[in-house]
Write an enzyme that holds these catalytic residues in place. Structure first.
Site, PDB file in Angstrom:
ATOM      1  CB  SER A   1      -0.954  -0.041   1.196  1.00  0.00           C
ATOM      2  OG  SER A   1      -2.003   0.869   1.062  1.00  0.00           O
TER       3      SER A   1
ATOM      4  CG  ASP B   1      -4.279  -1.551   0.157  1.00  0.00           C
ATOM      5  OD1 ASP B   1      -3.256  -2.149   0.535  1.00  0.00           O
ATOM      6  OD2 ASP B   1      -4.514  -0.357   0.427  1.00  0.00           O
TER       7      ASP B   1
END
Length: 627
Positions: A382, A497
């Site tokens: 991320s 993500d």
């Protein structure tokens, strides 16, 4: 059964007068019996010599396969063997290493069971094979051999059960130029200097090898078996005196270069970065990439003043190496990094996700650099992946701060809300533009330091480790928070993500070949706590946002609840991995909101202050190269 077809065998027995090879074998066998039993028993050596069968295994060749009949035991006289097993997924893992004076195949022989592992030669090796019948005859005369074999079986079984099978780092490294224009001698000299800062190092070139062979009484025409035994015995002895041996090949397809490749634990293929890989690869005869021989890694040498690597993917496609290194000729720290990878001392930095809280990573990186802690490889999930990519590009602190300010602070990167939120609340166009400005069309393999990032592959339901391909596309996949940003499409798969499955990808970093791991976890443990016993109304939440009470924690909002719920399994896994991390840092930036993109300066200050204080509490002298 006889020996497998991949090995060469020869009769034993007492050497005849003038038999140089036979005398060498007897000498090495006596040394191996001493290592096995702890005492020099001439009777054991004589019986093994009379009843055994000499086996020569070329580097990369298999001695036996998993599942073969356990009808014999091998005593290694020179070289090194590696044992490996295949798991349920068909992947092979190393379960042991066998040095001169140790045995292979004793478990199958004693239990009369098929071989439990595949054993191949890490480099040119010589062993003596004792059949079941011969073993019984030797044991009848020397029963202490049974106790020695039993001790080996027990030790290896305990190591397997505990999962702590010792896998040694490569000690003998062959440097093989793929082009005649590579400055081989100077490169080896600079690499030796870097290695010597980490321990005693010996360089063996063609001239040194000729001296060794002459000193052993074996001329160039004295038979290849004898020359292999002399050289292998020399390397075994020198490995005990040095931390690293460097075999300097000439870079041409001759006997010396081929011998270097077979004798090495690790082969460094060196090429000039500015050339295409297609031409002249036949200058060196390399074993096929699926061979069980030495691990191969690529070193691309860059001339002075090169701003960024390019075209690395073509080399990787042509050579199928396990890892690659970028070496700038005008940067001594690149030689030092390569030396750390070769000696098992490389430091990998793992950065976890956390949205705008990822700004704290910038402060941590600054503190690590000021403390002299090397960052040899970097990866993350991320927002941590974006910071990791900037570090992998070898940008200084000012440049990293500037690209974050321009890309994430001056304009909200996720402020382009979708009118019809069919796939997500945000279009993602601003984020795409920011990543394009920061990283352009750079490939992951074209970063100065090894880099990876993690995404969650929705199509295949697994964590995806991105080590090659377009950098910005991999980063876009790694930061695509479900519901907030549209999924990224890579190939035919949907990615979101990476923090959903692997917020702190420690195991992926270990697989990068580093010896130490620094992990930075931005999770806030008590973030979802309530300031009251019931959920607030919409009006109360609005009032709390407009007039916050800094002395009390804010009630969690919709976005925070969704993100935290999605990341919960990954956060729990990160706690489990903590014990395997060499340096675990957790700044806990609770004062910064997950989407507070104006908090760059506060995040940097928080991470820097925390990391400086935490580093001061640890003795990290061993992490920094001497000299």
């Amino acid at each position: 059964m006889g020996a497998p077809p991949e090995v060469a065998t020869a009769a034993t027995g007492a050497p005849a007068a003038g038999d140089v090879l036979g005398a060498l074998r007897r000498e090495r066998l006596a040394a191996s019996v001493l290592a096995l039993l702890g005492s020099a028993d001439a009777g054991v050596a004589e019986d093994l010599l009379a009843l055994g069968e000499w086996v020569r295994v070329a580097g990369g060749a298999r001695l036996f396969r998993e599942g073969d009949p356990g009808d014999s035991v091998y005593l290694l006289v020179a070289g090194r063997l590696v044992a490996s097993c295949e798991d349920h997924a068909g992947r092979r893992r190393v379960v042991g290493q066998i040095r001169a004076g140790e045995t292979a195949g004793e478990m199958g022989l004693l239990a009369h069971q098929p071989r439990s592992a595949t054993v191949h030669a890490a480099r040119d090796s010589v062993a003596i094979r004792i059949s079941d019948a011969a073993f019984q005859r030797v044991v009848a005369r020397h029963p202490e051999l049974v106790a020695s074999a039993a001790r080996v079986v027990v030790r290896r079984t305990v190591e397997l059960l505990r999962g702590d099978v010792p896998v040694e780092r490569p000690k003998t490294v062959a440097v093989v130029p793929l082009r005649r224009g590579v400055p081989r001698a100077e490169l080896v000299l600079r690499l030796r200097r870097a290695l010597e800062r980490r321990g005693p190092t010996l360089v063996v070139d063609r001239a040194r090898a000729d001296q060794v062979l002459a000193a052993g009484g074996v001329s160039a025409s004295g038979g290849d078996d004898a020359r292999n035994l002399v050289l292998s015995a020399f390397l075994d002895a020198e490995e005990l005196r040095h931390d690293t041996l460097v075999l300097e090949a000439d870079g041409t397809a001759d006997a010396w270069t081929e011998r270097c490749i077979r004798q090495a634990d690790l082969v460094l293929l060196v090429a000039p970065a500015g050339e295409a890989p297609g031409a002249h690869l036949d200058e060196v005869h390399l074993p096929p990439p699926d061979c069980d021989g030495a691990r191969r890694e690529l070193v691309l040498v860059h001339g002075p003043g090169v701003r960024a690597p390019s075209g690395t993917g073509a080399w990787l496609d042509a050579l199928h190496v396990a890892r690659h290194h970028h070496l700038r000729w005008d940067r001594d720290d690149d030689f030092a990094r390569l030396a750390r990878f070769l000696t098992g001392g490389a430091v990998g930095l793992v950065l976890g996700g956390g949205g705008a809280r990822g700004f704290a990573h910038l402060g941590v990186v600054r503190a690590l650099r000021e403390a002299g802690i090397p960052i040899d490889a970097v990866g993350g999930s991320s927002q941590g992946a974006i910071v990791a990519a900037a570090v992998a590009m070898d940008w200084d602190d000012g440049t990293i701060e500037r690209i974050h300010r321009e890309g994430f602070t001056e304009r909200n990167p996720i402020g382009d809300y979708a009118v019809l939120p069919v796939l997500a609340l945000v279009k993602g166009a601003r984020l795409d533009a920011a990543l394009q400005r920061c990283f352009g069309e750079r490939a992951i393999e074209d970063t100065w330091r090894p880099f990876f990032c993690v995404s969650a592959n929705l199509t295949l339901a697994r964590a995806e480790i991105h080590r090659r391909g377009a950098l910005r596309r991999a980063l876009r996949a790694s930061v695509s928070i479900p519901g907030l940003l549209p999924p990224a499409v890579l190939g035919e798969d949907l990615h979101v993500d990476g923090a959903i499955l692997e917020n702190l990808p420690v195991e992926a970093m270990r697989a990068s070949g580093v010896g130490r791991v620094v992990a930075v976890d931005l999770a806030v443990r008590s973030e979802a706590s309530m300031r009251r016993s019931a959920l607030p109304s919409a009006l109360e939440l609005l009032r709390e946002r407009l007039r916050p009470d800094l002395s009390r924690p804010r009630s969690p909002g919709l976005g925070q609840i969704l993100v935290r719920a999605a990341m919960l399994p990954s956060m729990l896994r990160a706690r489990e991995l903590r014990a395997g991390v060499d340096l675990y840092l957790e700044p806990r930036p609770a004062e910064i909101g997950f989407l507070d993109w104006k908090a760059l300066d506060r995040g940097i200050a928080l991470g820097y202050r925390y990391a400086r204080e935490e580093l001061a509490r640890h003795d990290l002298a061993g992490w920094i190269d001497a000299g």
